[in-house]
Every structure is written in structure tokens, then in C-alpha cells.
Design a protein around this motif. Sequence first.
Motif, PDB file in Angstrom:
ATOM      1  N   THR A 215      36.906  71.562  26.585  1.00 20.66           N
ATOM      2  CA  THR A 215      37.956  71.252  27.556  1.00 20.66           C
ATOM      3  C   THR A 215      37.423  71.211  28.988  1.00 20.66           C
ATOM      4  O   THR A 215      36.332  71.711  29.281  1.00 20.66           O
ATOM      5  N   TYR A 216      38.217  70.653  29.856  1.00 19.12           N
ATOM      6  CA  TYR A 216      37.902  70.634  31.285  1.00 19.12           C
ATOM      7  C   TYR A 216      37.705  72.061  31.796  1.00 19.12           C
ATOM      8  O   TYR A 216      36.755  72.343  32.529  1.00 19.12           O
ATOM      9  N   GLU A 217      38.576  72.964  31.392  1.00 19.37           N
ATOM     10  CA  GLU A 217      38.483  74.358  31.830  1.00 19.37           C
ATOM     11  C   GLU A 217      37.188  75.002  31.337  1.00 19.37           C
ATOM     12  O   GLU A 217      36.559  75.786  32.070  1.00 19.37           O
TER      13      GLU A 217
ATOM     14  N   GLU B 151      30.343  77.060  36.623  1.00 19.16           N
ATOM     15  CA  GLU B 151      30.369  78.244  37.489  1.00 19.16           C
ATOM     16  C   GLU B 151      29.385  79.296  37.006  1.00 19.16           C
ATOM     17  O   GLU B 151      28.667  79.911  37.812  1.00 19.16           O
ATOM     18  N   ALA B 152      29.314  79.526  35.706  1.00 17.57           N
ATOM     19  CA  ALA B 152      28.364  80.502  35.162  1.00 17.57           C
ATOM     20  C   ALA B 152      26.933  80.059  35.423  1.00 17.57           C
ATOM     21  O   ALA B 152      26.092  80.867  35.843  1.00 17.57           O
TER      22      ALA B 152
END
Length: 155
Positions: free
Chosen positions: A19-21, A28-29
Motif C-alpha cells: 500500500t501507499y502507507e 521513512e525507515a
Amino acid sequence: MMMTPEVSRWLAYWPSPFTYEMAIARIEAAREWARRGDALPFVVTDKPSGDVFGWVMICRDEENRRRGSLGYWLAEKHHGKGYMRELAPAALAAGFGLLDLDVIESAAQPENAASIAVMRACGMKPTGERMVYAPARERHELCHFYEVQRPRSLA
């Protein structure tokens, strides 16, 4: 959209659907790992258009900080065009130079002939096989491991 079942089937940590999320969290990680000096994440882009069509990352081993691992994937429509054979040596050089690693390993399932060919083309030598947990499929899978030592010119 690039993380299709055909791409994901070879990757331990990239499920499909992705998913986009999930993508935002992964980016970010990776940025945080890079800030700490624990990884070199790269997106693969088309030179003329700048379109993204893959991912490469070298991660430092948590137990032996002089070792790292190389992971990579390309969108399905870019398979078989030689992009990773061009990119992987540059990524390895960056891992040795910027992360100051002595050894970089990579792994692939025995049936993943394309990735094994990329590793061999980069001068990686087979070091054995072992079971690896693949969270993307929630099971252990047999993988063949390859590694390359830091070139003497960088030592």
C-alpha cells in the motif's frame, strides 16, 4: 503499483499488495537508517524522465558492522533489460566506500536465476545456502547466499 505479485514473490520483505502507507513507512525507515549510517537506500530512476522503477539498499549487519547486505528489485516491465547489472556494481562500490564495509552479501531463492546472474556478474561468490524467514509470505524459504569482499583499491 510496482510491487506486483511477480516482483514480490522473490522478495522477503516486500509483500503484494504493497500500500501507499506501507511505502511511506518503508521510505521513512530507510531514511532513518541512512541518517544513522546503517544503510544506503536508493531508488532506481529512468535517466530521461526521472520515473522511479525500482529500489536498491545496502544495509549494515547489526552484529558485524563491517558486513552488509544488498537487496534490490525492479518493476516487472523493466526485468531482463540489464538495468540491475549496471546498477549493482555502483551500489556495491557505494557500500564499500560510504559505509566502509569489508564484505557485502546478497541472497536469492534457487529458482531466481536473474538475481543469481546479477550477483555473479558483480563478482559475488557463492557462500552457501540457508533458510530465511520471509515476512512477505510468512514462511521460511531456502536462499542461496553470495558475497563479495572490499576491493583492494578501497582497502
